[in-house]
Design a protein around this motif. Sequence first.
Motif, PDB file in Angstrom:
ATOM      1  N   ALA A  70       1.204  -1.332   0.335  1.00 35.33           N
ATOM      2  CA  ALA A  70      -0.161  -0.093  -0.036  1.00 35.33           C
ATOM      3  C   ALA A  70       1.346   1.441  -0.577  1.00 35.33           C
ATOM      4  N   PRO A  71       0.478   2.088  -0.588  1.00 39.51           N
ATOM      5  CA  PRO A  71       1.571   3.808  -0.474  1.00 39.51           C
ATOM      6  C   PRO A  71       2.179   3.989   1.004  1.00 39.51           C
ATOM      7  N   GLU A  72       0.905   4.321   1.963  1.00 41.59           N
ATOM      8  CA  GLU A  72       1.301   4.318   3.107  1.00 41.59           C
ATOM      9  C   GLU A  72       2.490   3.307   3.957  1.00 41.59           C
ATOM     10  N   GLU A  73       3.216   2.460   3.010  1.00 41.96           N
ATOM     11  CA  GLU A  73       3.537   1.920   3.680  1.00 41.96           C
ATOM     12  C   GLU A  73       5.113   1.831   2.923  1.00 41.96           C
ATOM     13  N   VAL A  74       4.647   2.679   2.322  1.00 46.86           N
ATOM     14  CA  VAL A  74       6.544   3.121   1.233  1.00 46.86           C
ATOM     15  C   VAL A  74       7.441   4.485   1.540  1.00 46.86           C
ATOM     16  N   LEU A  75       8.419   3.799   2.450  1.00 45.62           N
ATOM     17  CA  LEU A  75       8.941   5.314   3.124  1.00 45.62           C
ATOM     18  C   LEU A  75      10.308   5.621   1.802  1.00 45.62           C
ATOM     19  N   ALA A  76       9.902   7.002   2.344  1.00 40.62           N
ATOM     20  CA  ALA A  76      11.229   7.770   1.197  1.00 40.62           C
ATOM     21  C   ALA A  76      13.016   7.472   1.530  1.00 40.62           C
ATOM     22  N   THR A  77      13.312   7.135   0.884  1.00 38.81           N
ATOM     23  CA  THR A  77      14.201   7.466   1.540  1.00 38.81           C
ATOM     24  C   THR A  77      15.416   8.110   0.830  1.00 38.81           C
ATOM     25  N   GLY A  78      16.922   8.409   1.636  1.00 36.34           N
ATOM     26  CA  GLY A  78      18.331   9.297   0.098  1.00 36.34           C
ATOM     27  C   GLY A  78      18.846   7.633  -0.282  1.00 36.34           C
ATOM     28  N   GLY A  79      18.161   6.903  -0.486  1.00 39.52           N
ATOM     29  CA  GLY A  79      18.855   5.659  -1.467  1.00 39.52           C
ATOM     30  C   GLY A  79      19.538   4.198  -0.664  1.00 39.52           C
ATOM     31  N   THR A  80      19.618   3.750  -1.404  1.00 37.58           N
ATOM     32  CA  THR A  80      20.010   2.124  -0.501  1.00 37.58           C
ATOM     33  C   THR A  80      21.085   2.378   0.838  1.00 37.58           C
ATOM     34  N   SER A  81      22.376   2.864   0.776  1.00 37.38           N
ATOM     35  CA  SER A  81      23.123   3.301   1.538  1.00 37.38           C
ATOM     36  C   SER A  81      22.553   4.054   2.755  1.00 37.38           C
ATOM     37  N   ALA A  82      21.725   5.070   2.216  1.00 34.42           N
ATOM     38  CA  ALA A  82      20.928   5.979   3.780  1.00 34.42           C
ATOM     39  C   ALA A  82      20.061   4.638   4.272  1.00 34.42           C
ATOM     40  N   ALA A  83      19.462   4.242   3.237  1.00 34.78           N
ATOM     41  CA  ALA A  83      18.172   3.852   4.417  1.00 34.78           C
ATOM     42  C   ALA A  83      19.015   2.312   5.307  1.00 34.78           C
ATOM     43  N   VAL A  84      20.315   1.567   5.008  1.00 33.92           N
ATOM     44  CA  VAL A  84      20.529   1.210   5.510  1.00 33.92           C
ATOM     45  C   VAL A  84      21.226   1.884   6.740  1.00 33.92           C
ATOM     46  N   ALA A  85      22.055   2.751   6.543  1.00 30.89           N
ATOM     47  CA  ALA A  85      22.378   3.834   7.631  1.00 30.89           C
ATOM     48  C   ALA A  85      20.719   3.945   8.782  1.00 30.89           C
ATOM     49  N   GLU A  86      19.600   4.348   8.263  1.00 37.37           N
ATOM     50  CA  GLU A  86      18.669   4.200   8.902  1.00 37.37           C
ATOM     51  C   GLU A  86      18.578   3.467   9.892  1.00 37.37           C
ATOM     52  N   VAL A  87      18.251   2.346   9.216  1.00 40.82           N
ATOM     53  CA  VAL A  87      17.702   1.075  10.002  1.00 40.82           C
ATOM     54  C   VAL A  87      19.090   0.576  10.490  1.00 40.82           C
ATOM     55  N   ALA A  88      20.331   0.597  10.482  1.00 39.47           N
ATOM     56  CA  ALA A  88      21.008  -0.216  11.593  1.00 39.47           C
ATOM     57  C   ALA A  88      21.119   0.846  12.886  1.00 39.47           C
ATOM     58  N   ARG A  89      21.050   2.204  12.392  1.00 38.61           N
ATOM     59  CA  ARG A  89      21.138   2.763  13.955  1.00 38.61           C
ATOM     60  C   ARG A  89      19.972   2.116  14.909  1.00 38.61           C
ATOM     61  N   LEU A  90      19.021   1.989  14.159  1.00 37.87           N
ATOM     62  CA  LEU A  90      17.770   1.444  15.001  1.00 37.87           C
ATOM     63  C   LEU A  90      18.121   0.201  15.802  1.00 37.87           C
ATOM     64  N   LEU A  91      19.351  -0.243  15.584  1.00 34.17           N
ATOM     65  CA  LEU A  91      19.974  -1.734  16.428  1.00 34.17           C
ATOM     66  C   LEU A  91      20.821  -1.143  17.993  1.00 34.17           C
ATOM     67  N   PRO A  92      20.467  -2.046  18.372  1.00 34.26           N
ATOM     68  CA  PRO A  92      21.551  -1.401  19.764  1.00 34.26           C
ATOM     69  C   PRO A  92      22.946  -1.412  19.380  1.00 34.26           C
ATOM     70  N   PRO A  93      23.664  -0.550  20.515  1.00 34.51           N
ATOM     71  CA  PRO A  93      25.440  -0.595  19.276  1.00 34.51           C
ATOM     72  C   PRO A  93      26.069  -2.036  20.213  1.00 34.51           C
ATOM     73  N   GLY A  94      27.204  -1.796  18.413  1.00 37.03           N
ATOM     74  CA  GLY A  94      27.413  -3.607  19.141  1.00 37.03           C
ATOM     75  C   GLY A  94      26.951  -4.553  18.728  1.00 37.03           C
ATOM     76  N   ALA A  95      25.486  -4.488  17.957  1.00 35.91           N
ATOM     77  CA  ALA A  95      24.773  -5.022  17.052  1.00 35.91           C
ATOM     78  C   ALA A  95      25.842  -6.001  15.835  1.00 35.91           C
ATOM     79  N   ARG A  96      25.455  -6.857  15.916  1.00 33.14           N
ATOM     80  CA  ARG A  96      26.384  -7.594  14.515  1.00 33.14           C
ATOM     81  C   ARG A  96      25.167  -8.187  13.543  1.00 33.14           C
TER      82      ARG A  96
END
Length: 472
Positions: free
Chosen positions: A162-188
């Motif tokens: 659904a359209p509301e399920e889509v988030l815009a990102t600054g590109g793949t690397s930027a999206a990976v960084a955003e998701v990674a920052r949701l993880l606890p520090p030191g996560a593998r």
Amino acid sequence: MDMPPLVLDRATGRPLAVQLADALRTAAAGGVLRPGDRLPSTRELAAALRVSRTVTAAAYDQLVAEGWAEGRRGAGTYVVGLAPAGTAAARRGTPRAAPERPAVDLRAGSPCLEVLDPAAWRRAWRAAGDRPPDPGPEPGADPAFQAAVAEHLLRHRGLPAAPEEVLATGGTSAAVAEVARLLPPGARVGVEDPGYLRAVGALRAAGVEVVPLPVDGDGLVVDAVPPGLAAVYCTPAHQWPLGRRLSAARRVALVARARAEGWWVLEDDYDGELRYDVAPLPLLAALAPDVVVHLGTSSKVLSPTLGVGWLVAPPEVRTAVAAARTATGTRPGRAGQRVLAALATSGDLARHLRRLRRELAHRRALVVDALAGAGVPVTGDPAGAHVLVPLPDRAAEEAVVAAAAARGLAVDGLARHLAGPGPHDPPAGLVLGFAAPARAELRRALPVLAGVLAERGRPASPGGDGPAVASL
């Protein structure tokens, strides 16, 4: 001109004219003021600094006497003094010679701009410019962009979102960084190795420990994924850079482990639309929307100019990303979103993708035929914009890259795509892109590259110092 900040301290006892002359001299020496810049009139500067005109006139007289400025009758006072050699300003003021570009760039990762219709590109930017400016930040996405991406994913990638399920990102690397920052520090987080090093860099910058995982002809080796990970990043539709698809059995196994062990699968679908042997492969996100974070980008199918990608993920991930954006004031730019939406709405995006698939299929055939004629094998699925040329060892890889550069060809070895030391032994090879150059340039370059590979793409002879070398 806009003057730099000039601070006068009335409590020091130093004459204000001396302080002003020093400040202007420092600005010129530091490159903030440049030769040819016109200074404000003594009256304007006096009013801005709330001093008498006598102060500003005396400061200008001092600079003129020292050669930093000159008065031009009827035109005003101009900076003429040059920054001393060796200062940062001198380095900025002296144009550096641009690095010499290779005659033909055969590195993978660039889009094929030759087939992008300039008229469609201009229309989309004009349509985006017709939209009124935004009154405030939007952490999610432009609604028109969301609708366009949802339709694109359904039509070209088989993902019902659904359209509301889509988030815009600054590109793949930027999206990976955003998701990674949701993880606890030191996560593998596990990553394919060889793989996409910008994603690896984004993970490491977020404080995540990167765990290299082996890949083979069937993609990511799921059995080699260790326990205790928070996520696994992969490119299942067209593994970067080996060019293979993740087999059906491994897709099922990857999803099953993610569900059983409670980690996310970060699915980078960087060029999933660009398959020209069969229909585009189904997405992991369609198979397991509960554990897969789907990432897409416009950089490979259009241009990095847009700086826009998309993310479709489980609700808790989308909510956390949006909350983090709101808390930090960060969000992807809306201009690129609107341009992509305009391209999609007009039908120009679909037409472009059809042209692009035809062109890349033709170019891949040129590459395969040219190298086969020299006895050089090529591997990788008929998809995307790169192939892999296997090489016997790292020495041969380095020799090929160096010899190609000497002949004006920029090429990449697999070594540049390794995440770091790991328990597995990654192969050697050449990651050959064919999208960036014009087709005529590609035709000229391929015989040269074939010659380099035929001469240097073999192991060193026993007891020798390196690969056999023959002059072109």
